[in-house]
Design a protein around this motif. Sequence first.
Motif, PDB file in Angstrom:
ATOM      1  N   ALA A 221       3.004 -72.796  64.468  1.00 58.81           N
ATOM      2  CA  ALA A 221       3.361 -74.123  63.960  1.00 58.81           C
ATOM      3  C   ALA A 221       3.523 -74.094  62.448  1.00 58.81           C
ATOM      4  O   ALA A 221       4.415 -74.753  61.892  1.00 58.81           O
ATOM      5  CB  ALA A 221       2.301 -75.137  64.365  1.00 58.81           C
ATOM      6  N   MET A 222       2.659 -73.347  61.774  1.00 59.41           N
ATOM      7  CA  MET A 222       2.783 -73.232  60.317  1.00 59.41           C
ATOM      8  C   MET A 222       4.130 -72.622  59.939  1.00 59.41           C
ATOM      9  O   MET A 222       4.788 -73.057  58.997  1.00 59.41           O
ATOM     10  CB  MET A 222       1.652 -72.362  59.757  1.00 59.41           C
ATOM     11  CG  MET A 222       0.269 -72.980  59.819  1.00 59.41           C
ATOM     12  SD  MET A 222       0.080 -74.459  58.818  1.00 59.41           S
ATOM     13  CE  MET A 222       0.046 -75.697  60.114  1.00 59.41           C
ATOM     14  N   LEU A 223       4.543 -71.608  60.682  1.00 59.41           N
ATOM     15  CA  LEU A 223       5.805 -70.931  60.382  1.00 59.41           C
ATOM     16  C   LEU A 223       7.000 -71.826  60.655  1.00 59.41           C
ATOM     17  O   LEU A 223       7.917 -71.933  59.834  1.00 59.41           O
ATOM     18  CB  LEU A 223       5.906 -69.644  61.208  1.00 59.41           C
ATOM     19  CG  LEU A 223       7.214 -68.859  61.094  1.00 59.41           C
ATOM     20  CD1 LEU A 223       7.438 -68.386  59.666  1.00 59.41           C
ATOM     21  CD2 LEU A 223       7.201 -67.670  62.062  1.00 59.41           C
ATOM     22  N   ASP A 224       7.006 -72.499  61.798  1.00 58.05           N
ATOM     23  CA  ASP A 224       8.207 -73.204  62.247  1.00 58.05           C
ATOM     24  C   ASP A 224       8.279 -74.668  61.831  1.00 58.05           C
ATOM     25  O   ASP A 224       9.365 -75.233  61.745  1.00 58.05           O
ATOM     26  CB  ASP A 224       8.310 -73.116  63.776  1.00 58.05           C
ATOM     27  CG  ASP A 224       8.596 -71.701  64.259  1.00 58.05           C
ATOM     28  OD1 ASP A 224       9.346 -70.996  63.578  1.00 58.05           O
ATOM     29  OD2 ASP A 224       8.051 -71.312  65.295  1.00 58.05           O
ATOM     30  N   TRP A 225       7.126 -75.305  61.599  1.00 58.26           N
ATOM     31  CA  TRP A 225       7.134 -76.748  61.397  1.00 58.26           C
ATOM     32  C   TRP A 225       6.531 -77.209  60.077  1.00 58.26           C
ATOM     33  O   TRP A 225       6.642 -78.401  59.741  1.00 58.26           O
ATOM     34  CB  TRP A 225       6.385 -77.432  62.551  1.00 58.26           C
ATOM     35  CG  TRP A 225       7.104 -77.321  63.858  1.00 58.26           C
ATOM     36  CD1 TRP A 225       6.835 -76.461  64.882  1.00 58.26           C
ATOM     37  CD2 TRP A 225       8.233 -78.091  64.281  1.00 58.26           C
ATOM     38  NE1 TRP A 225       7.708 -76.643  65.916  1.00 58.26           N
ATOM     39  CE2 TRP A 225       8.579 -77.638  65.580  1.00 58.26           C
ATOM     40  CE3 TRP A 225       8.976 -79.115  63.708  1.00 58.26           C
ATOM     41  CZ2 TRP A 225       9.646 -78.176  66.287  1.00 58.26           C
ATOM     42  CZ3 TRP A 225      10.037 -79.659  64.419  1.00 58.26           C
ATOM     43  CH2 TRP A 225      10.359 -79.190  65.686  1.00 58.26           C
TER      44      TRP A 225
END
Length: 381
Positions: A221-225
């Motif tokens: 989630a940190m990477l994508d959002w």
Amino acid sequence: MSIALSANRPATRLATQLSFLVAGFGIACWAPLVPLAKQRLGIDDAALGLLLLCIGAGSVTAMVATGPLSNRYGSKPVIMGSGILLALVLPALSVAATPLSLGALLLIFGGALGSLDVAMNIHAIEVERAADRPLMSGFHGLFSVGGVAGSGAMTLCLSAGIAALPATLLCSGLMLAAMLIAGPRLLDSIRTEEGPAFVMPHGIVLLLAVLAMTTFLAEGAMLDWSALLVTQQGLAAPAQAGLGYIMFASAMTLGRLLGDAVVARLGDKRTLLGGGGLAVAGFVALLTAPAPLALAGFLLIGLGASNIVPVLFRRAGTQTRMPPALAVGTITTLGYAGILAGPAGIGFIAKAVGLVMAFWLLAGLMMLVPITARWAAAEET
């Protein structure tokens, strides 16, 4: 199990470190090549997304098989085979001329990465057990260092005007050199007794796998959002939207490089309690604090989550409900499932109730880590 070399030697620790470094370096080398592949093949974003799924599909498929293979033949041949294959496929990714050929190569590339990931963690557990002190966080920290080095080296080569093929050949050569150095120093472990090729995950292994999946989901989630959340919440200008992930990744890398000393002092239980609690506090700060203080939440999430997965792998190596190699394979596979499927799930949730509520859900899931720390770190598992 017969072992030709003692596991408690600087040479075996070096070999394990190089394995983690190569894994992180290899996957990161591919990232700067993605825009070039899209341009070379003349495909749209949807087609590119399908091709990128091939890496995940290859990884998960290989992970399922690697646990039984390592359980039967030892981790050394799997590490060497998958590490060398990862290096050899990388240059081919830079010249694949059709979507079909690139998809096939990405399946192989993902398979090599997934197989290496499981086998190197199995090897790391054995090395750490022999050393009788925490080492897993440092090993995982070198995966992060390899990621920074791989993306940096490839970006530097491309920025200097070096074509993709020679740039990947250079990086591939570095990976092969590292594997050749590691090879003679890896533990030559061969099972002398027959064991099951597959055991249905159960008991403590299921708990460890769920916690790994939750933590990997937060990382995905940190990477994508995170960049979208930063802009939606007005935490930074759009041009600085990536600042949140940079803070998260930097804190996670630092936390892992320092993590062995932390775990040695606190123990597994308190590391899970403190790390999980710190990560949840980071989500709360991110979602409630005013800018720019909210950005500090990314640092807390990265530091809190940094040593959770290494501890979970160590617990997989000490539990007795399943053969350790199969347990590590299960945890790695479900963890990657969290990375692959989780961000898409967050997208659906964000569409229904908003991205902020989706991140609150992540905070709730991360609460599972401190809540279950007592059982996850139980001595008799």
